[in-house]
Design a protein around this motif. Structure first.
Motif, PDB file in Angstrom:
ATOM      1  N   ASN A   1      47.372  23.891  47.176  1.00  0.00           N
ATOM      2  CA  ASN A   1      47.201  24.056  48.670  1.00  0.00           C
ATOM      3  C   ASN A   1      46.464  24.846  48.994  1.00  0.00           C
ATOM      4  OD1 ASN A   1      49.011  21.537  50.027  1.00  0.00           O
ATOM      5  ND2 ASN A   1      50.164  22.489  48.102  1.00  0.00           N
ATOM      6  N   ILE A   2      46.258  26.138  48.593  1.00  0.00           N
ATOM      7  CA  ILE A   2      45.504  27.462  49.071  1.00  0.00           C
ATOM      8  C   ILE A   2      43.964  26.767  48.809  1.00  0.00           C
ATOM      9  CG2 ILE A   2      44.780  29.503  48.804  1.00  0.00           C
ATOM     10  CD1 ILE A   2      47.551  30.443  48.445  1.00  0.00           C
ATOM     11  N   ILE A   3      43.703  26.247  47.772  1.00  0.00           N
ATOM     12  CA  ILE A   3      42.292  25.789  47.122  1.00  0.00           C
ATOM     13  C   ILE A   3      42.071  24.659  48.363  1.00  0.00           C
ATOM     14  CG2 ILE A   3      41.171  24.435  45.629  1.00  0.00           C
ATOM     15  CD1 ILE A   3      42.887  25.882  43.445  1.00  0.00           C
TER      16      ILE A   3
ATOM     17  N   LYS B   1      34.912  28.814  48.917  1.00  0.00           N
ATOM     18  CA  LYS B   1      34.829  29.075  47.910  1.00  0.00           C
ATOM     19  C   LYS B   1      33.909  30.247  47.292  1.00  0.00           C
ATOM     20  CE  LYS B   1      37.097  26.118  45.134  1.00  0.00           C
ATOM     21  NZ  LYS B   1      37.771  26.337  43.840  1.00  0.00           N
ATOM     22  N   ASN B   2      32.672  30.404  47.957  1.00  0.00           N
ATOM     23  CA  ASN B   2      31.807  31.289  47.651  1.00  0.00           C
ATOM     24  C   ASN B   2      31.583  32.481  48.771  1.00  0.00           C
ATOM     25  OD1 ASN B   2      30.974  30.134  45.068  1.00  0.00           O
ATOM     26  ND2 ASN B   2      30.160  28.384  46.460  1.00  0.00           N
TER      27      ASN B   2
ATOM     28  N   LEU C   1      44.136  32.329  41.808  1.00  0.00           N
ATOM     29  CA  LEU C   1      43.336  32.335  43.307  1.00  0.00           C
ATOM     30  C   LEU C   1      41.948  33.140  42.908  1.00  0.00           C
ATOM     31  CD1 LEU C   1      45.948  32.404  45.726  1.00  0.00           C
ATOM     32  CD2 LEU C   1      44.617  30.497  45.042  1.00  0.00           C
ATOM     33  N   LEU C   2      42.011  34.378  42.368  1.00  0.00           N
ATOM     34  CA  LEU C   2      40.483  35.337  42.202  1.00  0.00           C
ATOM     35  C   LEU C   2      39.787  34.278  41.346  1.00  0.00           C
ATOM     36  CD1 LEU C   2      42.001  38.776  41.475  1.00  0.00           C
ATOM     37  CD2 LEU C   2      40.697  37.971  43.550  1.00  0.00           C
ATOM     38  N   LYS C   3      40.322  33.792  40.216  1.00  0.00           N
ATOM     39  CA  LYS C   3      39.449  32.895  39.392  1.00  0.00           C
ATOM     40  C   LYS C   3      38.774  31.672  39.846  1.00  0.00           C
ATOM     41  CE  LYS C   3      39.715  33.055  35.099  1.00  0.00           C
ATOM     42  NZ  LYS C   3      40.228  32.863  33.840  1.00  0.00           N
ATOM     43  N   GLU C   4      39.638  30.916  41.098  1.00  0.00           N
ATOM     44  CA  GLU C   4      38.964  30.045  41.820  1.00  0.00           C
ATOM     45  C   GLU C   4      38.073  30.362  43.072  1.00  0.00           C
ATOM     46  OE1 GLU C   4      39.504  27.008  41.319  1.00  0.00           O
ATOM     47  OE2 GLU C   4      41.178  27.092  39.751  1.00  0.00           O
ATOM     48  N   PHE C   5      38.238  31.808  43.656  1.00  0.00           N
ATOM     49  CA  PHE C   5      37.635  31.989  44.656  1.00  0.00           C
ATOM     50  C   PHE C   5      36.869  33.267  44.063  1.00  0.00           C
ATOM     51  CE2 PHE C   5      40.824  29.960  46.640  1.00  0.00           C
ATOM     52  CZ  PHE C   5      40.353  28.871  47.448  1.00  0.00           C
ATOM     53  N   LYS C   6      35.488  32.840  43.567  1.00  0.00           N
ATOM     54  CA  LYS C   6      34.967  34.110  42.778  1.00  0.00           C
ATOM     55  C   LYS C   6      34.331  35.443  43.578  1.00  0.00           C
ATOM     56  CE  LYS C   6      35.048  31.497  39.261  1.00  0.00           C
ATOM     57  NZ  LYS C   6      35.828  31.444  37.841  1.00  0.00           N
TER      58      LYS C   6
ATOM     59  N   ASP D   1      37.522  44.081  38.827  1.00  0.00           N
ATOM     60  CA  ASP D   1      36.664  44.628  39.567  1.00  0.00           C
ATOM     61  C   ASP D   1      36.974  44.030  41.052  1.00  0.00           C
ATOM     62  OD1 ASP D   1      35.781  42.229  38.778  1.00  0.00           O
ATOM     63  OD2 ASP D   1      33.937  42.587  39.340  1.00  0.00           O
ATOM     64  N   ARG D   2      37.865  43.092  41.035  1.00  0.00           N
ATOM     65  CA  ARG D   2      38.244  42.632  42.430  1.00  0.00           C
ATOM     66  C   ARG D   2      39.845  42.596  42.704  1.00  0.00           C
ATOM     67  NH1 ARG D   2      37.221  36.982  42.653  1.00  0.00           N
ATOM     68  NH2 ARG D   2      37.225  36.712  40.331  1.00  0.00           N
TER      69      ARG D   2
END
Length: 285
Positions: free
Chosen positions: A104-106, A113-114, A133-138, A166-167
């Motif tokens: 649902n967050i996606i 997304k970017n 989520l970090l891997k979905e929202f780069k 790093d994030r």
């Protein structure tokens, strides 16, 4: 342990499946594949070659499994969303129920997304929610917060293994007690799977769940303690983002009543794959 000489991977899988089935263990077919994959140091059963399999490791795992220990606590890993996460006795195992939060967050932030934004994984445990989520929202960044030093060590392992160091920032804190308060104003949303089992229900949990730390399960007399503390604190800070709470059907009604009393907007409630209440999205004014 095995009743016959094993000739190939499929025969081995079937034998393990048979042993687990005899002891009435659920998901025996899937677990037999996971055990074989782990023994061969592969993440996917389909990629395992028979000569890569360590039979001695498999026998040790099965012996532990037949004593009632969850497979995830034996091999110290559990799949969630698109990755494998390290877990042990210090962390709540990732569960597929929680994937409804990620889904649902996606959907809600698909337009970002970017885009650079910050969010918090509160009561992070293994970090499976925030890392996924970090891997979905780069371009996003996440602050991981947990009261348990050992849980944060596990979270750090997963952050490094999945290359999002790093994030990511980690904070050992009882909720927001040791978290830099000024950062909250720059947070787009908070995702949180707090302890929510009412204390009187704790000992009624299945034996495998009781291998998870009590700290990650016991939500106080009504299961609401952490929700109340989090919401009341955020209201004092004039937080204006959203919060995605994992919930349980046991507490849905009382939690909804509390939120309405606090004049907070429940944006939506979602159910998991078993059609059980699992997510509340709340908007702060």
């Amino acid at each position: 342990m095995f009743n016959k000489k094993i000739q190939n991977k499929t025969e081995l899988r079937d034998e393990i499946n048979l042993i687990l089935n005899k002891h009435s263990l659920l998901n025996s077919n899937l677990e037999s594949q996971l055990i074989i994959s782990y023994s061969a140091k592969k993440s996917n059963y389909l990629n395992v070659k028979f000569d890569e399999i360590n039979i001695q490791d498999i026998e040790k795992i099965i012996k532990e499994r037949l004593k009632g220990k969850p497979l995830s606590k034996i091999i110290k890993q559990k799949g969630f969303w698109k990755d494998l996460f390290y877990t042990d006795e210090n962390t709540l195992d990732p569960r597929s129920d929680s994937e409804v939060l990620i889904e649902n967050i996606i959907k809600d932030f698909s337009a970002l997304k970017n885009t650079h934004f910050n969010f918090i994984d509160l009561c992070c445990g293994t970090g499976c929610l925030g890392i996924s989520l970090l891997k979905e929202f780069k371009s996003s960044k996440c602050d991981f917060i947990d009261i348990s030093k050992q849980a944060l060590l596990n979270c750090k392992k997963n952050i490094s293994a999945l290359s999002v160091d790093d994030r990511s920032n980690l904070f050992e804190s009882d909720l927001f007690e040791n978290y830099p308060i000024s950062k909250i104003r720059n947070v787009r949303f908070i995702i949180c799977n707090p302890p929510y089992i009412p204390t009187k229900e704790y000992h009624l949990l299945d034996k495998e769940t009781l291998h998870d730390p009590k700290l990650s399960l016991d939500g106080g007399s009504k299961g609401l303690d952490f929700y109340i503390k989090i919401v009341e604190f955020l209201k004092t800070q004039q937080y204006t983002g959203d919060i995605y709470f994992e919930i349980d059907p046991l507490i849905t009604e009382q939690l909804s009543k509390f939120l309405l009393e606090k004049t907070l907007k429940i944006v939506y409630k979602k159910q998991d794959y078993l059609k059980l209440d699992r997510l509340l999205k709340i908007a702060f004014p």
